[in-house]
Design an enzyme around this catalytic site. Sequence first.
Site, short mmCIF file in Angstrom:
data_model
loop_
_atom_site.label_atom_id
_atom_site.label_comp_id
_atom_site.label_asym_id
_atom_site.label_seq_id
_atom_site.Cartn_x
_atom_site.Cartn_y
_atom_site.Cartn_z
N HIS A 469 -19.62 19.41 28.51
CA HIS A 469 -20.29 19.23 29.96
C HIS A 469 -21.45 18.12 29.68
O HIS A 469 -21.67 17.08 30.39
CB HIS A 469 -21.14 20.31 30.35
CG HIS A 469 -22.01 20.27 31.64
ND1 HIS A 469 -21.68 20.35 33.10
CD2 HIS A 469 -23.14 19.97 32.00
CE1 HIS A 469 -22.30 20.30 33.90
NE2 HIS A 469 -23.49 19.70 33.12
N GLU A 470 -22.33 18.25 28.59
CA GLU A 470 -23.14 17.19 28.47
C GLU A 470 -22.72 15.89 28.10
O GLU A 470 -23.27 14.79 28.34
CB GLU A 470 -24.61 17.88 27.46
CG GLU A 470 -25.10 18.96 27.85
CD GLU A 470 -25.92 19.00 29.41
OE1 GLU A 470 -26.11 17.69 29.57
OE2 GLU A 470 -25.99 19.85 29.98
N HIS A 473 -21.95 14.03 31.00
CA HIS A 473 -23.08 13.11 31.26
C HIS A 473 -23.25 11.86 30.42
O HIS A 473 -23.70 10.73 31.00
CB HIS A 473 -24.35 13.95 31.19
CG HIS A 473 -24.39 14.84 32.40
ND1 HIS A 473 -24.34 14.46 33.79
CD2 HIS A 473 -24.82 16.10 32.43
CE1 HIS A 473 -24.60 15.51 34.48
NE2 HIS A 473 -24.79 16.49 33.87
N HIS A 476 -21.05 8.90 31.21
CA HIS A 476 -21.38 8.29 32.28
C HIS A 476 -22.48 7.27 31.96
O HIS A 476 -22.61 6.33 32.49
CB HIS A 476 -22.09 9.28 33.07
CG HIS A 476 -21.91 8.94 34.92
ND1 HIS A 476 -22.51 9.80 35.63
CD2 HIS A 476 -21.54 7.95 35.40
CE1 HIS A 476 -22.36 9.07 36.82
NE2 HIS A 476 -21.96 8.04 36.65
#
Length: 680
Positions: A469-470, A473, A476
């Site tokens: 999940h991190e 990010h 991104h």
Amino acid sequence: MIKKSLITPFNTKYNTAPFSKIENKDYLPTFKQAIKIAKSEIDTIITNPENPSFENTIEALDFSGEQLDRISSIFFNLNSAETNEIIQKIAQEVSPLLSEFSNDITLNEALFKRVKAVYDSKNKLNLTTEQQTLLDKKYKSFSRNGANLAEDKKLKLREIDKQLSQLKLKFGENVLAETNKFEMLITKASDLSGLPDGAKEAAKQLAESKDKKGWLFTLDYPSYIPFVTYADSRELRKKITLAAGSKAFKNDALDNQEHVLTIVKLRHERANLLGYKTHAHFVLEERMAETPEKVLEFSNELLEKAKPAAEREFKNLENFAKSLDDIDRLEKWDGAYYSEKLKQKLFSLDDELLKPYFKLEHVINGAFTVANKLFDLNFEEINDIDTYHEDVLTYKVTDANGNLVSIFYADFFPRAGKRNGAWMTSYKPQYIKNGENSRPHISIICNFTKPTKSKPSLLTFNEVTTLFHEFGHALHGMLANTTYPSLSGTSVYWDFVELPSQVLENWCYEKEALELFATHYETGKVIPMDLVEKIKESATFHEGMQTLRQLSFGLLDMSWHGCESPETIKSVKVYETEVFKNTTLYPETKETCMSTAFSHIFQGGYSSGYYSYKWAEVLDADAFEYFKEKGIFNKEVANKFKDNVLSQGGTDNPMTLYKRFRGQEPKPEALLRRAGLLKN
């Protein structure tokens, strides 16, 4: 006396932060000098004798204050990941200065006049989409933050912002202090019944590090989660659960009840001052969801689907606990324990069976391999750049041609100066200036189980998905390719920012991805396919209860920030209990309160935005169905995702970007199917 090296571009490799060269005493004078320089840059824009243009006003404004932004990112990231009393004291001094500086810009009439002149002539300027977005964003940053207010109201706004900046910091400090304060020392081996060997060894090691005999458990997640999940002692599970649930809710020096009420009142007052009905109306004007009404409609629609499933699951869990241990009433400290036992019974699967296949280093390399197969990124661990703690790993990220894409920091283990949870952040944004594409410095921070004397760091499956999940990010941020820093990377609408992170979690459930990194830390054998199937089968286990829980947090957030008369709220606990009435499954506990430690909305940036996790799940489920249709490592789909979502930052409307990738608007059915709440 300030260090000149901190207010000029850093004389370091890749222009990385010179952590070891900065002493605590350097921060305050450096901030003051950086603010002075930034003000001078603003004055240059205002006094420019030429007519206001996009280049000399809007663009110049976006590139101003670069060193202030850099020193701010270093300081406030450390205040989250490696803080101490001195840093916290400096934060309380610095935050009002930054709040005042921010107001000095948005309330500056001469500057706003130039910005408005450009904005009013935008139809004649032949701007690119990115430039139009930047112009709209800059204009709104003034108009939405008081530029049109009368002078007395501007003064009021400044006072509110100053108070809020200090209150948010104090809120976070109290939560961290409460987390660090609680210790549960166990001296009888019989009280450890049910706990995995790894959890016991880690607890013993922690006790030894503090010169104590026995096994020490804390509220840090790698200590807390195994205890409430596996410990047979119901009394001790209750003790640690109530401690976690009562953080900053004890009517003592670390209590946050008044801070919650004051923050909510000030945010409401600020919104009213700016012409908005509530703080939620103010925030959501700049979100995909647009209004509180739409958020509530979306949340209640999901609630309608999830609640019957959640109630069935809870009843089933109650019956299971009754049959197993004659438990008459399931309490909060029973949930994780009996859920794990039921999951083991239904799927012959538990985290202790999986953990040997998820050695931290293997999972990190797995995330890197997935990023390579999708986006042609290469990760090389490097040891020649500065870090703020010995645990921090550093990587050079390059593309298929060897060009620098990003510097990447990873910080995985809990410690006293680090807040709980997991997050991604940036030490430097990406932007293009004078023809040079300046690359970003990205960091992820987690709190995983530390290696022990006999075992490496072995992750639970939930921790594996957290890391992915991190890392989503982080991608991104890393793959950003925009001109302007304020539109770069994760600088997107808050209910769009979770798409890249949540979509990447999907690879953790796929055989084709797991085979790349899920190997036994001792034997090297790839995870057996029957375990992979069980992971997939169990993916929707208690999905109704999980959905209900997540929706309850979003509805609590919207209730606090969508309230039209917060001054009438006298009790945080009474208000919260009333809000939770429609989503609660477990009996109420008078000792606990979520709001007093709800850092996402009272310290972080999620006020009126917690719904975005669920909102983005609709996007991510729909997006991953596209990958599944074409193949989870399909280059065509991956390139579309990179080119239209990951690299674009906030340069265009999020729905426009999504439709360019997907060819259509997202369909909520994909999420309901994945959650098992809608049959295929």
